[in-house]
Design a protein around this motif. Sequence first.
Motif, mmCIF file in Angstrom:
data_model
loop_
_atom_site.group_PDB
_atom_site.id
_atom_site.type_symbol
_atom_site.label_atom_id
_atom_site.label_comp_id
_atom_site.label_asym_id
_atom_site.label_seq_id
_atom_site.Cartn_x
_atom_site.Cartn_y
_atom_site.Cartn_z
ATOM 1 N N VAL A 59 0.090 -7.836 1.956
ATOM 2 C CA VAL A 59 0.311 -7.489 3.354
ATOM 3 C C VAL A 59 1.751 -7.843 3.711
ATOM 4 O O VAL A 59 2.166 -8.982 3.502
ATOM 5 C CB VAL A 59 -0.668 -8.277 4.263
ATOM 6 N N GLY A 60 2.488 -6.880 4.220
ATOM 7 C CA GLY A 60 3.890 -7.123 4.582
ATOM 8 C C GLY A 60 4.019 -7.753 5.959
ATOM 9 O O GLY A 60 4.715 -7.261 6.828
ATOM 10 N N GLY A 116 -1.101 0.491 7.998
ATOM 11 C CA GLY A 116 -1.356 1.792 7.399
ATOM 12 C C GLY A 116 -2.235 1.727 6.179
ATOM 13 O O GLY A 116 -2.675 0.640 5.759
ATOM 14 N N CYS A 117 -2.510 2.895 5.628
ATOM 15 C CA CYS A 117 -3.272 2.950 4.385
ATOM 16 C C CYS A 117 -2.993 4.263 3.656
ATOM 17 O O CYS A 117 -2.496 5.222 4.249
ATOM 18 C CB CYS A 117 -4.765 2.794 4.646
ATOM 19 N N VAL A 118 -3.294 4.261 2.385
ATOM 20 C CA VAL A 118 -3.215 5.458 1.545
ATOM 21 C C VAL A 118 -4.582 5.623 0.897
ATOM 22 O O VAL A 118 -5.106 4.669 0.324
ATOM 23 C CB VAL A 118 -2.132 5.291 0.456
ATOM 24 N N CYS A 147 -9.112 3.270 -1.202
ATOM 25 C CA CYS A 147 -8.289 3.074 -0.014
ATOM 26 C C CYS A 147 -7.352 1.896 -0.254
ATOM 27 O O CYS A 147 -7.799 0.755 -0.383
ATOM 28 C CB CYS A 147 -9.194 2.806 1.188
ATOM 29 N N TYR A 148 -6.053 2.187 -0.356
ATOM 30 C CA TYR A 148 -5.043 1.137 -0.470
ATOM 31 C C TYR A 148 -4.638 0.767 0.949
ATOM 32 O O TYR A 148 -4.199 1.643 1.701
ATOM 33 C CB TYR A 148 -3.825 1.635 -1.249
ATOM 34 N N THR A 149 -4.803 -0.465 1.298
ATOM 35 C CA THR A 149 -4.597 -0.821 2.701
ATOM 36 C C THR A 149 -3.913 -2.173 2.836
ATOM 37 O O THR A 149 -3.987 -3.001 1.925
ATOM 38 C CB THR A 149 -5.943 -0.847 3.460
ATOM 39 N N PHE A 192 0.829 -1.216 0.000
ATOM 40 C CA PHE A 192 0.000 0.000 0.000
ATOM 41 C C PHE A 192 0.858 1.257 0.000
ATOM 42 O O PHE A 192 0.543 2.234 -0.676
ATOM 43 C CB PHE A 192 -0.976 0.011 1.192
ATOM 44 N N ALA A 193 1.966 1.235 0.742
ATOM 45 C CA ALA A 193 2.771 2.449 0.881
ATOM 46 C C ALA A 193 3.576 2.757 -0.381
ATOM 47 O O ALA A 193 4.221 3.794 -0.467
ATOM 48 C CB ALA A 193 3.708 2.335 2.086
#
Lengths: 160, 264, 455
Positions: free
Chosen positions: C258-259, C213-215, C226-228, C39-40
């Motif tokens: 997901v990291g 987190g999200c962007v 929403c990128y999450t 996402f980041a």
Amino acid sequence: MAKVPVQFTLNGSEKAEFVESGTTLLHALRDKIGDTSPKGGCHQGTCGACSVIIDGELRLSCLTLAETCNGADIKTTAGLAEGGMLHPLQRAFLDAFATQCGFCTPGMIMAAKVLLDRMPNPSREDVVEALSGNVCRCTGYEPIIQAVLTAARANSQNAA
Amino acid sequence: MSLALQTFSTVKDANSALQASGTRYLGGGTLVVRAANEGDVSVSSLVRVTEPSLSQITISGGKARIGASVTMAAIARHPELGMIAPAARAVGGPAIRNMATVGGNLFAPAPYGDFAVALLALDASVATEDGEMPIETFLAGRDTGRAVVTAVGFSLPKAETFRFLKVSRVKPKGVSVLSIAALLQRTADGAVTAARIALGCMADRPIRAKAAEKALLGCKLTPEEIAPALAVAGEGITPVTDPIASAWYRAEVLPVHLGRLLLG
Amino acid sequence: MELRKSYFADVRKDGLNEIGQPRPRLDSPGHVTGKTAYFADRNFPGMLHLKMVRSPHHHARIRSIDTSEAEKHPGVVRVLTAKDVPHNVYTILILIQIGPEDETVLADGKVRWKGEAVVAVLAETERAAQEAAAKVKVDYEVLPAVFDMEEALKPGAPIVNEYHGQNYYLYDSGECRKVRFGDVEAGFAQADHILEQSYQSSPIEHAPTETTGCVVAPEGNDRFTCYTNTQAMFFTLDNASIILQMPGSKLHFVGGTVGGGFGGKVDVIVEPIAILAAKLTGRPVCFIYSREEEMQVSSPRAAEKVVIKDGVMKDGRIVARKVTGYTDAGAYSRHSPYGAQKGAAHYPGPYTIPNVWIDTYCVYTNRTPSSAMRGFGVTIGDFALEVQMDKLARLIGMDPLEFHFINAYRDGDMKAHRQPTEGAALIECMQEASRAANWPVAEKYMAISSYGKGE
Ligand SMILES: Cc1cc2nc3c(=O)[nH]c(=O)nc-3n(C[C@H](O)[C@H](O)[C@H](O)COP(=O)(O)OP(=O)(O)OC[C@H]3O[C@@H](n4cnc5c(N)ncnc54)[C@H](O)[C@@H]3O)c2cc1C
Ligand code: FES
Ligand code: FES
């Protein structure tokens, strides 16, 4: 906010950008230059996900200010595969299941690359030492250690 | 306000820039950039010096002079600094060692400062533009000094006289539970004639174990003879409590590890 | 890995071609080349940075919040407090009717744990957001706090969460989840030995390498992407829709990469406030936990306490088991009422015990809210149960593995929560384990099976 010029070689090509003074190399690479292969896992120097190679040495891009890298030669995992051909380390990580969520992988590969560049036939202890600044929360490390040893063997066979 | 970096070619210019409030010197940045990343907004300006002498190691006449910008990695691989290489290698992982400087280590608060512990045992001198001072004086006043440290100097110890131990829970890269450095002069039959022992994590900065140093005089390094020194090793210490260990734990294990270092 | 086809040959369909074979992961080429998009890795021009002002106290009343200095800080675009959130009080499991709503998106009148979100600052740069966050003034009246579950359950303990009214989750069965099977006291009366032990664990942080987190990017048509890195995409979408009082059709969630999560990314925390921020400013917004927030603020695995009392016969049969389990939810429910309930069903273990009595409490304290983590509700219980099993075996002087064989459940056995056992393979697993670990057991245990009554 004062912008400063930064200019360096990234994976063989010239890059020039204006960044705010005090910007970390990690932010400059990711947000300005668009190389998102270094990851920000902690911004404290503890996880190694942001590892890059600067003038042949492993560095943490989250603790390096971009403007101190003027004229440097920077390498990241994004530049490792040549012409679509995976680097032996990349191949080995893939084959050994050394990547799960993948977030640590670009940093791990950078740490492993400086090791193999300097020491083509490392021992297991050398590998553990070389990766000791890189955290992986998924694999339990063993597959990663095996991948690096496998890549080293592949390299020396190719050289022979 | 953002974080701005000023680069100077001379120490003199950097020293005047450092007088401004909110300004700090940038060594390898492993502590100061980290603090900024973590939201410490007290620093708004960083200063660095590119003067080449700060990055040089000179060895002559049995003495070493290490420029403040020299990294732990450079010390660890220097052919003539083999005896203190273990202390340089004890700092962080490979990437940290490529960045962490000697100058920065002198300022690193516990649990960091492993290399400074070694320098304290070696009775190093710390140089600024105004001259040199003993490392003990420097450490005592390091919070208020605003001058660029330019170098450290010390007499090269004979290999068998210098010992260093870092104790950490994570291997090979953990942060210190404690670190100990000792410089011991001994007679031919092994009795201690002079001892300087420095401890890390036993206060917010490296300190000496003066009572233990005294108790060691005349002793041979046997379990029986060093026992009195171990018994007083904790005199005057106020260990730090942090996520690595509590003050209580550090105090409890100090004599054990000092014993291992002396007998090892 | 070897696939033993001899087991259950008559009940298993034999078209298994994939199991036991290593298969390349679909996502690993992206991982090793650095191309996988987390996402980041999404960056939008004009993106704002969200920083949270958090409670420095474990329990406090908020007398006042002054954001005026922060709002004037250069680079600040907007400062959000509770009144900006359309539906500020929520609870994640409301989607499956597990209420009451008990948690605030931004603290309103009170904080119940150290690290609770109070004010959100939006600025052009991370640094400006940090500087402005330092200028938000919150006036707190510190209240007594409670950190220990048994203390929290005592009469007169400070009430942690008024939405519950008491320091435990009220199930339809009362103050705890209960399992009653047979007559446990009669079982203890009959037992040759009784062993009561208590087991305890601390909270455990998942510490994923990628922080939560999200962007969020406004699409320009009242819709938001929403990128999450959530592990619970639809829970997050639906809860965001409730909190923001926006139809789900306005919310476009992109995730799946997901990291590292390990259960730590199933809560709905960052997305609603970031979407709200994007809506109120019209700008893309990123809200990414710092490493410190990930370690201190994101939910850990709950602290648990498990008290086990077992009655055992000299011949190895466990005849009675009484368990009281406590799950420390921290200040808010999140997934803990469910975790504690899972424990209730799980505590008999994979053993057939005729008399069982179980109470599990979901307790509120002023600690960081806990939530899911790999097998939550059962992992700590399994640790306790298996240590207890070894202690029982030692007590009666029996080999621990043989002791397990004697008590292992088998197909057809009735479990304490009244589900008949089906598809048990514990005996077969232990037989393999006995061979693999070179830990021999009596021949008769190697001859029994989970689904025939051998022996
Ligand atoms: C992941 C991680 C692991 C670490 N592990 C260890 C460890 O095992 N052992 C250990 O000892 N340390 C450790 N450290 C701490 C740190 O890296 C070292 O102490 C290092 O030597 C600090 O040097 P620096 O050049 O990076 O300092 P900087 O961050 O650049 O500076 C630190 C402070 O010193 C001041 N300063 C630096 N140089 C000078 C100078 N020449 N003159 C005046 N002031 C100066 C700066 O203004 C600043 O206040 C670790 C850090 C990280 C992030
Ligand atoms: S992000 Fe740089 S070390 Fe973690
Ligand atoms: S693969 Fe997930 S952190 Fe290493």
